[in-house]
Design a protein around this motif. Structure first.
Motif, PDB file in Angstrom:
ATOM      1  N   ALA A 202     -16.457  20.001   3.165  1.00 27.29           N
ATOM      2  CA  ALA A 202     -16.767  20.771   4.371  1.00 27.29           C
ATOM      3  C   ALA A 202     -15.510  21.378   4.972  1.00 27.29           C
ATOM      4  CB  ALA A 202     -17.468  19.876   5.385  1.00 27.29           C
ATOM      5  N   LEU A 203     -14.433  20.631   4.981  1.00 25.69           N
ATOM      6  CA  LEU A 203     -13.178  21.144   5.533  1.00 25.69           C
ATOM      7  C   LEU A 203     -12.664  22.334   4.736  1.00 25.69           C
ATOM      8  CD1 LEU A 203     -11.403  17.773   6.426  1.00 25.69           C
ATOM      9  CD2 LEU A 203     -12.221  19.508   8.042  1.00 25.69           C
ATOM     10  N   SER A 204     -12.899  22.332   3.445  1.00 32.17           N
ATOM     11  CA  SER A 204     -12.460  23.471   2.631  1.00 32.17           C
ATOM     12  C   SER A 204     -13.206  24.752   3.014  1.00 32.17           C
ATOM     13  CB  SER A 204     -12.666  23.179   1.140  1.00 32.17           C
ATOM     14  OG  SER A 204     -14.043  23.183   0.786  1.00 32.17           O
ATOM     15  N   ARG A 205     -14.393  24.598   3.601  1.00 29.24           N
ATOM     16  CA  ARG A 205     -15.199  25.752   4.004  1.00 29.24           C
ATOM     17  C   ARG A 205     -14.778  26.326   5.357  1.00 29.24           C
ATOM     18  NH1 ARG A 205     -18.136  22.673   0.560  1.00 29.24           N
ATOM     19  NH2 ARG A 205     -20.059  23.438  -0.406  1.00 29.24           N
ATOM     20  N   VAL A 206     -13.973  25.576   6.114  1.00 33.60           N
ATOM     21  CA  VAL A 206     -13.495  26.079   7.418  1.00 33.60           C
ATOM     22  C   VAL A 206     -11.964  26.203   7.401  1.00 33.60           C
ATOM     23  CG1 VAL A 206     -15.472  25.249   8.725  1.00 33.60           C
ATOM     24  CG2 VAL A 206     -13.509  23.741   8.382  1.00 33.60           C
ATOM     25  N   GLU A 207     -11.446  26.442   6.231  1.00 34.75           N
ATOM     26  CA  GLU A 207      -9.989  26.508   6.069  1.00 34.75           C
ATOM     27  C   GLU A 207      -9.368  27.601   6.923  1.00 34.75           C
ATOM     28  OE1 GLU A 207      -6.790  26.420   2.350  1.00 34.75           O
ATOM     29  OE2 GLU A 207      -8.927  26.789   1.996  1.00 34.75           O
ATOM     30  N   LEU A 303     -24.995  15.874  14.812  1.00 34.81           N
ATOM     31  CA  LEU A 303     -25.367  15.079  13.647  1.00 34.81           C
ATOM     32  C   LEU A 303     -26.080  15.977  12.644  1.00 34.81           C
ATOM     33  CD1 LEU A 303     -26.713  11.792  15.294  1.00 34.81           C
ATOM     34  CD2 LEU A 303     -24.356  12.445  14.738  1.00 34.81           C
ATOM     35  N   VAL A 304     -25.670  15.874  11.380  1.00 27.63           N
ATOM     36  CA  VAL A 304     -26.250  16.699  10.325  1.00 27.63           C
ATOM     37  C   VAL A 304     -26.821  15.795   9.246  1.00 27.63           C
ATOM     38  CG1 VAL A 304     -24.594  18.551  10.803  1.00 27.63           C
ATOM     39  CG2 VAL A 304     -24.088  16.868   9.009  1.00 27.63           C
ATOM     40  N   ALA A 309     -22.607  19.215   2.778  1.00 25.70           N
ATOM     41  CA  ALA A 309     -21.298  19.761   3.150  1.00 25.70           C
ATOM     42  C   ALA A 309     -21.425  21.079   3.901  1.00 25.70           C
ATOM     43  CB  ALA A 309     -20.436  19.946   1.900  1.00 25.70           C
ATOM     44  N   ASP A 310     -22.429  21.867   3.581  1.00 25.07           N
ATOM     45  CA  ASP A 310     -22.620  23.147   4.265  1.00 25.07           C
ATOM     46  C   ASP A 310     -22.954  22.937   5.737  1.00 25.07           C
ATOM     47  OD1 ASP A 310     -22.086  24.709   2.036  1.00 25.07           O
ATOM     48  OD2 ASP A 310     -24.171  24.734   1.389  1.00 25.07           O
ATOM     49  N   LYS A 311     -23.896  22.029   6.017  1.00 20.92           N
ATOM     50  CA  LYS A 311     -24.263  21.750   7.410  1.00 20.92           C
ATOM     51  C   LYS A 311     -23.091  21.116   8.161  1.00 20.92           C
ATOM     52  CE  LYS A 311     -28.669  22.982   7.378  1.00 20.92           C
ATOM     53  NZ  LYS A 311     -29.695  21.976   7.094  1.00 20.92           N
ATOM     54  N   ALA A 313     -19.929  21.639   7.529  1.00 22.81           N
ATOM     55  CA  ALA A 313     -18.976  22.724   7.773  1.00 22.81           C
ATOM     56  C   ALA A 313     -19.423  23.581   8.952  1.00 22.81           C
ATOM     57  CB  ALA A 313     -18.828  23.589   6.522  1.00 22.81           C
ATOM     58  N   ALA A 314     -20.729  23.825   9.049  1.00 15.60           N
ATOM     59  CA  ALA A 314     -21.246  24.616  10.171  1.00 15.60           C
ATOM     60  C   ALA A 314     -20.996  23.904  11.501  1.00 15.60           C
ATOM     61  CB  ALA A 314     -22.734  24.881   9.977  1.00 15.60           C
ATOM     62  N   ALA A 315     -21.149  22.572  11.515  1.00 13.22           N
ATOM     63  CA  ALA A 315     -20.885  21.808  12.728  1.00 13.22           C
ATOM     64  C   ALA A 315     -19.407  21.865  13.095  1.00 13.22           C
ATOM     65  CB  ALA A 315     -21.332  20.360  12.533  1.00 13.22           C
ATOM     66  N   LEU A 316     -18.548  21.731  12.108  1.00 11.70           N
ATOM     67  CA  LEU A 316     -17.108  21.838  12.347  1.00 11.70           C
ATOM     68  C   LEU A 316     -16.757  23.224  12.881  1.00 11.70           C
ATOM     69  CD1 LEU A 316     -15.878  20.048   9.100  1.00 11.70           C
ATOM     70  CD2 LEU A 316     -15.430  19.259  11.429  1.00 11.70           C
ATOM     71  N   HIS A 317     -17.339  24.253  12.295  1.00 15.62           N
ATOM     72  CA  HIS A 317     -17.072  25.628  12.734  1.00 15.62           C
ATOM     73  C   HIS A 317     -17.499  25.816  14.190  1.00 15.62           C
ATOM     74  CE1 HIS A 317     -17.379  30.013  13.058  1.00 15.62           C
ATOM     75  NE2 HIS A 317     -16.529  30.064  12.026  1.00 15.62           N
ATOM     76  N   ALA A 318     -18.659  25.279  14.533  1.00 14.52           N
ATOM     77  CA  ALA A 318     -19.175  25.444  15.892  1.00 14.52           C
ATOM     78  C   ALA A 318     -18.252  24.821  16.932  1.00 14.52           C
ATOM     79  CB  ALA A 318     -20.572  24.833  15.992  1.00 14.52           C
ATOM     80  N   ILE A 319     -17.761  23.629  16.648  1.00 13.71           N
ATOM     81  CA  ILE A 319     -16.958  22.928  17.647  1.00 13.71           C
ATOM     82  C   ILE A 319     -15.522  23.444  17.682  1.00 13.71           C
ATOM     83  CG2 ILE A 319     -16.080  20.985  16.261  1.00 13.71           C
ATOM     84  CD1 ILE A 319     -16.951  19.149  18.574  1.00 13.71           C
ATOM     85  N   LEU A 320     -15.031  23.958  16.545  1.00 14.78           N
ATOM     86  CA  LEU A 320     -13.659  24.454  16.485  1.00 14.78           C
ATOM     87  C   LEU A 320     -13.517  25.896  16.973  1.00 14.78           C
ATOM     88  CD1 LEU A 320     -12.573  22.982  13.027  1.00 14.78           C
ATOM     89  CD2 LEU A 320     -11.707  22.270  15.269  1.00 14.78           C
ATOM     90  N   SER A 321     -14.591  26.652  16.894  1.00 20.31           N
ATOM     91  CA  SER A 321     -14.498  28.075  17.217  1.00 20.31           C
ATOM     92  C   SER A 321     -15.096  28.449  18.568  1.00 20.31           C
ATOM     93  CB  SER A 321     -15.197  28.904  16.130  1.00 20.31           C
ATOM     94  OG  SER A 321     -16.585  28.611  16.093  1.00 20.31           O
ATOM     95  N   THR A 322     -15.767  27.503  19.216  1.00 17.06           N
ATOM     96  CA  THR A 322     -16.418  27.794  20.494  1.00 17.06           C
ATOM     97  C   THR A 322     -15.933  26.816  21.550  1.00 17.06           C
ATOM     98  OG1 THR A 322     -18.387  28.419  19.210  1.00 17.06           O
ATOM     99  CG2 THR A 322     -18.647  28.249  21.610  1.00 17.06           C
ATOM    100  N   PRO A 323     -14.924  27.192  22.339  1.00 18.90           N
ATOM    101  CA  PRO A 323     -14.364  26.271  23.346  1.00 18.90           C
ATOM    102  C   PRO A 323     -15.406  25.722  24.321  1.00 18.90           C
ATOM    103  CG  PRO A 323     -12.924  28.154  23.049  1.00 18.90           C
ATOM    104  CD  PRO A 323     -14.171  28.458  22.270  1.00 18.90           C
TER     105      PRO A 323
END
Length: 366
Positions: A202-207, A303-304, A309-311, A313-323
Motif C-alpha cells: 500500500a505504501l508503494s502506491r502512495v509514494e 478500517l478497510v 492493499a488498494d483499499k 492505500a486509498a485510506a493512507l492517501h485520504a489521511i495524508l492528502s486531506t488536512p
C-alpha cells in the motif's frame, strides 16, 4: 458472557498462581497485558506467584510439557491458577489431570488455532486441544468481546463462563502530530498475521505523497518472513522511507513522535497497540478484522478489508492528502482516549472472576 461480574460475599484468600510461558519481559501485546495485569493485581492486594514455563510454548517438546506438568503439580490443592493461553491451549492433557485439584482460569488473548500461516493439520490439532482445555477450565478470561464470541461459536465455551477483561491504557499527553514529513508508526512483531506485506504494498502506491514509515517490532518470531519483508521493501525502492526499528523497550517515545498509527493485521484478539495509539490521540488506519472494530471507532480511524492493499492505500492517501480529514480523525482519537479503560479496571474484572470461582468451590463443598 460477563463483562462486569458482581463480587460475592465469600472470603477470597488474596493469592493467585499466574502461569506464563517464556520471558515476561518479551515485547508483545500479550506479554504486556500479563505484566500490567500482574502489577495491577498486586497493587490491589493480591499475592501473585509468577510461575514461568518454557518459552517453547505453544510448540513444546516432551521436556517442556513434563516441566509444565511438574510445576502445576507443585501448586497447592484448590489454589486459584491463571494460565496464559499461549501455553494453556496445548495443555489439554495436563488440564485433564489437574482440573479436579486446581481452580484453573484460562486467559485467552486470541485462539492459537487462528494464527496466520498454520497448516490445516496443525490448525485442526490446535482447535481440538484448545477446545478441550477451555472446557476443563473453571472460567475463561478474554481480552475482547470479539474473542468471547469466537470461543462460544468455534470452541464450544459457554458464554456464562467467559469474562471480558479489556486491556488498560495509561493517560499520556497527546502526540503533537507535527511530523515533516508525517510519521506513520506500526508497532507489531514481524509475523504474517500482522500483514506488514500488505502495508508495504500500500505504501508503494502512495509514494508520491510525503511520509516516512517506522516499523517497530522484533523479527525473532519468524526470521524468514522478516527477511522477506525487507526484500519487499528493497525491491520497491522504499528503503529510505521505511525503517525497521526492531524491538523498542520504551514505546512512549515512538507514539509521541508519530502522526498516524497504521497496522492492517489479518486478525487481532484485541490489539493493545490500537488502544495505546488512541491514548496518544493518533488517528488509526487498520483492517476491519477481529476485535479491531471494537477498539477503533469510526470517528478515530479508517478500517478497510483485510489483505486489500488498494483499499489500504486509498485510506493512507485520504489521511495524508486531506488536512481536514486528518484533523477530524485526530479529534476523534482524542475523544476515544478518554473512554479507554485503565489497568486497575482490568484487575478488578479478574478479581471478580477469582471471587466467583472461589464461591463455586465453597458451594461444591456445602
Amino acid at each position: 458472557m460477563n463483562v462486569h461480574l458482581p463480587l460475592t460475599d465469600v472470603h477470597l484468600t488474596p493469592e493467585l498462581y499466574f502461569v506464563i510461558p517464556g520471558e515476561l519481559k518479551t515485547l508483545t501485546g500479550g506479554y504486556a497485558y500479563d505484566r500490567e495485569l500482574m502489577t495491577a493485581l498486586r497493587h490491589a492486594g493480591i499475592i501473585v506467584h509468577h510461575v514461568t514455563l518454557s518459552g517453547q510454548f505453544p510448540t513444546p517438546d516432551e521436556s517442556a510439557l513434563a516441566d509444565a506438568g511438574a510445576q502445576l503439580a507443585a501448586i497447592p490443592d484448590q489454589a486459584l491458577v491463571l494460565i496464559d493461553g499461549l501455553a494453556y491451549g496445548v495443555m489439554d492433557t495436563l488440564a485433564a489431570r489437574e482440573h479436579h485439584r486446581l481452580r484453573i482460569i484460562a486467559l485467552c488473548h486470541h485462539p492459537l488455532a487462528l494464527e496466520t500461516g498454520l497448516t490445516e493439520d496443525v490448525k485442526a490439532a490446535l482447535l481440538q486441544s484448545e477446545r478441550t482445555a477451555l472446557t476443563l477450565a473453571c472460567a475463561v478470561v478474554v481480552t475482547s468481546s470479539a474473542t468471547a464470541s469466537l470461543l462460544t461459536e468455534r470452541f464450544d465455551v459457554s458464554a456464562d463462563k467467559i469474562t471480558v477483561a479489556l486491556p488498560g491504557t495509561g493517560r499520556p499527553a497527546f502526540a503533537p502530530c507535527r511530523g515533516q514529513p508525517p510519521c506513520l508508526l506500526t508497532v507489531a512483531t514481524l509475523t504474517r498475521r500482522k500483514a506488514h506485506d500488505v502495508l508495504i504494498s500500500a505504501l508503494s502506491r502512495v509514494e508520491a505523497l510525503p511520509w516516512r514509515a517506522r516499523f517497530v517490532g522484533g523479527d525473532q518470531f519468524d526470521p524468514a518472513w522478516s527477511a522477506q519483508l525487507r526484500t519487499q521493501v528493497a525491491d520497491l525502492g522504499l528503503g529510505e522511507r521505511i525503517q525497521f526499528a526492531g524491538s523498542v523497550d520504551d514505546l512512549n517515545t515512538e507514539y509521541a513522535a508519530a502522526d498516524v498509527f497504521v497496522l492492517p493485521s489479518r486478525f487481532e484478539g484485541y490489539g493493545m497497540v490500537f488502544a495505546e495509539a488512541l491514548s496518544y490521540g493518533l488517528p488509526v488506519i487498520a483492517a476491519h478484522a477481529g476485535a479491531v472494530p471494537d477498539v477503533v471507532p469510526d470517528s478515530a480511524g479508517i478500517l478497510v478489508a483485510p489483505d486489500d492493499a488498494d483499499k489500504l492505500a486509498a485510506a493512507l492517501h485520504a489521511i495524508l492528502s486531506t488536512p481536514s480529514h486528518f484533523a477530524a480523525l485526530r479529534r476523534g482519537a482524542q475523544a476515544a482516549a478518554a473512554q479507554l479503560p485503565q489497568w486497575q479496571n482490568t484487575a478488578n474484572q479478574l478479581i471478580a472472576v477469582l471471587q466467583t470461582v472461589a464461591q463455586q468451590q465453597v458451594n461444591q463443598q456445602t
